[in-house]
Design a protein around this motif. Structure first.
Motif, PDB file in Angstrom:
ATOM      1  N   SER A  40      15.426  13.335  39.518  1.00 10.05           N
ATOM      2  CA  SER A  40      15.171  13.522  40.944  1.00 10.05           C
ATOM      3  C   SER A  40      16.448  13.941  41.654  1.00 10.05           C
ATOM      4  O   SER A  40      17.555  13.694  41.167  1.00 10.05           O
ATOM      5  CB  SER A  40      14.612  12.231  41.554  1.00 10.05           C
ATOM      6  N   PRO A  41      16.300  14.592  42.798  1.00 11.34           N
ATOM      7  CA  PRO A  41      17.476  15.033  43.555  1.00 11.34           C
ATOM      8  C   PRO A  41      18.397  13.858  43.866  1.00 11.34           C
ATOM      9  O   PRO A  41      17.945  12.754  44.161  1.00 11.34           O
ATOM     10  CB  PRO A  41      16.872  15.622  44.832  1.00 11.34           C
ATOM     11  N   GLY A  42      19.697  14.132  43.751  1.00  9.43           N
ATOM     12  CA  GLY A  42      20.694  13.112  44.042  1.00  9.43           C
ATOM     13  C   GLY A  42      21.278  12.460  42.804  1.00  9.43           C
ATOM     14  O   GLY A  42      22.371  11.904  42.848  1.00  9.43           O
ATOM     15  N   LEU A  43      20.550  12.521  41.677  1.00 11.94           N
ATOM     16  CA  LEU A  43      21.100  11.966  40.441  1.00 11.94           C
ATOM     17  C   LEU A  43      22.231  12.860  39.929  1.00 11.94           C
ATOM     18  O   LEU A  43      22.213  14.071  40.130  1.00 11.94           O
ATOM     19  CB  LEU A  43      20.020  11.864  39.357  1.00 11.94           C
ATOM     20  N   VAL A  44      23.199  12.237  39.274  1.00  7.76           N
ATOM     21  CA  VAL A  44      24.305  12.984  38.685  1.00  7.76           C
ATOM     22  C   VAL A  44      24.120  13.005  37.167  1.00  7.76           C
ATOM     23  O   VAL A  44      23.962  11.960  36.538  1.00  7.76           O
ATOM     24  CB  VAL A  44      25.668  12.351  39.046  1.00  7.76           C
ATOM     25  N   ILE A  45      24.108  14.212  36.593  1.00  6.52           N
ATOM     26  CA  ILE A  45      24.009  14.384  35.145  1.00  6.52           C
ATOM     27  C   ILE A  45      25.428  14.502  34.599  1.00  6.52           C
ATOM     28  O   ILE A  45      26.160  15.423  34.972  1.00  6.52           O
ATOM     29  CB  ILE A  45      23.193  15.637  34.783  1.00  6.52           C
ATOM     30  N   THR A  46      25.816  13.561  33.720  1.00  2.00           N
ATOM     31  CA  THR A  46      27.172  13.580  33.162  1.00  2.00           C
ATOM     32  C   THR A  46      27.216  14.212  31.773  1.00  2.00           C
ATOM     33  O   THR A  46      28.258  14.729  31.371  1.00  2.00           O
ATOM     34  CB  THR A  46      27.762  12.157  33.093  1.00  2.00           C
ATOM     35  N   LYS A  65      22.041  26.893  25.495  1.00  2.00           N
ATOM     36  CA  LYS A  65      21.819  26.751  24.048  1.00  2.00           C
ATOM     37  C   LYS A  65      20.522  26.015  23.719  1.00  2.00           C
ATOM     38  O   LYS A  65      20.125  25.943  22.560  1.00  2.00           O
ATOM     39  CB  LYS A  65      22.998  26.011  23.419  1.00  2.00           C
ATOM     40  N   LEU A  66      19.872  25.444  24.721  1.00  2.45           N
ATOM     41  CA  LEU A  66      18.637  24.687  24.471  1.00  2.45           C
ATOM     42  C   LEU A  66      17.464  25.629  24.224  1.00  2.45           C
ATOM     43  O   LEU A  66      17.360  26.666  24.871  1.00  2.45           O
ATOM     44  CB  LEU A  66      18.317  23.782  25.665  1.00  2.45           C
ATOM     45  N   LYS A  67      16.615  25.229  23.273  1.00  2.00           N
ATOM     46  CA  LYS A  67      15.439  26.037  22.954  1.00  2.00           C
ATOM     47  C   LYS A  67      14.188  25.173  23.029  1.00  2.00           C
ATOM     48  O   LYS A  67      14.259  23.951  22.880  1.00  2.00           O
ATOM     49  CB  LYS A  67      15.567  26.613  21.536  1.00  2.00           C
ATOM     50  N   THR A  68      13.057  25.806  23.224  1.00  5.55           N
ATOM     51  CA  THR A  68      11.783  25.096  23.215  1.00  5.55           C
ATOM     52  C   THR A  68      11.653  24.312  21.920  1.00  5.55           C
ATOM     53  O   THR A  68      11.960  24.839  20.844  1.00  5.55           O
ATOM     54  CB  THR A  68      10.621  26.100  23.351  1.00  5.55           C
ATOM     55  N   GLY A  69      11.251  23.055  22.028  1.00  2.00           N
ATOM     56  CA  GLY A  69      11.115  22.203  20.857  1.00  2.00           C
ATOM     57  C   GLY A  69      12.321  21.311  20.630  1.00  2.00           C
ATOM     58  O   GLY A  69      12.260  20.373  19.832  1.00  2.00           O
ATOM     59  N   ASP A  70      13.438  21.597  21.324  1.00  2.00           N
ATOM     60  CA  ASP A  70      14.633  20.755  21.198  1.00  2.00           C
ATOM     61  C   ASP A  70      14.409  19.418  21.897  1.00  2.00           C
ATOM     62  O   ASP A  70      13.761  19.352  22.952  1.00  2.00           O
ATOM     63  CB  ASP A  70      15.853  21.423  21.854  1.00  2.00           C
ATOM     64  N   ASP A  71      14.967  18.366  21.315  1.00  2.00           N
ATOM     65  CA  ASP A  71      15.033  17.091  22.020  1.00  2.00           C
ATOM     66  C   ASP A  71      16.194  17.174  22.996  1.00  2.00           C
ATOM     67  O   ASP A  71      17.273  17.653  22.641  1.00  2.00           O
ATOM     68  CB  ASP A  71      15.252  15.938  21.034  1.00  2.00           C
ATOM     69  N   VAL A  72      15.951  16.733  24.209  1.00  2.00           N
ATOM     70  CA  VAL A  72      16.961  16.804  25.257  1.00  2.00           C
ATOM     71  C   VAL A  72      17.133  15.418  25.849  1.00  2.00           C
ATOM     72  O   VAL A  72      16.167  14.802  26.302  1.00  2.00           O
ATOM     73  CB  VAL A  72      16.534  17.796  26.372  1.00  2.00           C
ATOM     74  N   VAL A  73      18.386  14.921  25.818  1.00  2.00           N
ATOM     75  CA  VAL A  73      18.678  13.630  26.429  1.00  2.00           C
ATOM     76  C   VAL A  73      19.723  13.834  27.523  1.00  2.00           C
ATOM     77  O   VAL A  73      20.818  14.338  27.265  1.00  2.00           O
ATOM     78  CB  VAL A  73      19.195  12.606  25.389  1.00  2.00           C
ATOM     79  N   PHE A  74      19.341  13.460  28.740  1.00  2.00           N
ATOM     80  CA  PHE A  74      20.254  13.508  29.877  1.00  2.00           C
ATOM     81  C   PHE A  74      20.892  12.135  30.048  1.00  2.00           C
ATOM     82  O   PHE A  74      20.206  11.118  29.949  1.00  2.00           O
ATOM     83  CB  PHE A  74      19.500  13.799  31.183  1.00  2.00           C
ATOM     84  N   GLU A  75      22.190  12.108  30.304  1.00  2.00           N
ATOM     85  CA  GLU A  75      22.853  10.875  30.735  1.00  2.00           C
ATOM     86  C   GLU A  75      23.068  11.030  32.231  1.00  2.00           C
ATOM     87  O   GLU A  75      23.747  11.959  32.677  1.00  2.00           O
ATOM     88  CB  GLU A  75      24.182  10.680  30.007  1.00  2.00           C
ATOM     89  N   ASN A  87      21.970   5.930  32.766  1.00  2.00           N
ATOM     90  CA  ASN A  87      20.551   5.881  32.412  1.00  2.00           C
ATOM     91  C   ASN A  87      20.311   7.053  31.461  1.00  2.00           C
ATOM     92  O   ASN A  87      20.827   8.144  31.686  1.00  2.00           O
ATOM     93  CB  ASN A  87      19.721   6.038  33.688  1.00  2.00           C
ATOM     94  N   TYR A  88      19.566   6.821  30.404  1.00  2.00           N
ATOM     95  CA  TYR A  88      19.244   7.881  29.441  1.00  2.00           C
ATOM     96  C   TYR A  88      17.810   8.332  29.679  1.00  2.00           C
ATOM     97  O   TYR A  88      16.899   7.524  29.646  1.00  2.00           O
ATOM     98  CB  TYR A  88      19.412   7.385  28.002  1.00  2.00           C
ATOM     99  N   ILE A  89      17.645   9.623  29.944  1.00  2.00           N
ATOM    100  CA  ILE A  89      16.334  10.203  30.199  1.00  2.00           C
ATOM    101  C   ILE A  89      16.150  11.345  29.219  1.00  2.00           C
ATOM    102  O   ILE A  89      17.013  12.215  29.140  1.00  2.00           O
ATOM    103  CB  ILE A  89      16.237  10.731  31.649  1.00  2.00           C
TER     104      ILE A  89
END
Length: 93
Positions: A40-46, A65-75, A87-89
């Motif tokens: 959501s807006p306001g979160l900081v992705i590190t 570098k991300l492609k469809t089917g890749d697992d993506v984890v945001f911190e 927080n890990y999303i």
């Protein structure tokens, strides 16, 4: 565009509050990958997939570098509640 978010460098006041640099989410496209993951807006992705996203250039390089089917984890950190820490999303693109 691939994630459905617009980011910019986190401003200095935010960086000092959360004690790290990153990109701040400006907007999230409804129904996009980022929206479905709960960003959501306001979160900081590190980091994305352990790669630092200290500024928009780094963020763009990692995302390119991300492609469809890749697992993506945001911190992410909520600058309004930095005491909650990282927080890990994540999900599959």
């Amino acid at each position: 565009a691939k994630l459905g978010i617009i980011v910019q460098d986190a401003p200095p006041a935010t960086v000092s509050r959360i004690h790290t640099s990153g990109v701040i989410v400006e907007s999230v496209r409804t129904g996009s990958f980022a929206d479905l993951q709960g960003l959501s807006p306001g979160l900081v992705i590190t980091h994305i997939n352990r790669q630092p996203t200290s500024n928009k250039d780094q963020f763009d390089a990692v995302v390119s570098k991300l492609k469809t089917g890749d697992d993506v984890v945001f911190e992410v950190i909520d600058p309004h509640h930095p005491e909650l820490g990282i927080n890990y999303i994540g999900g599959t693109l």
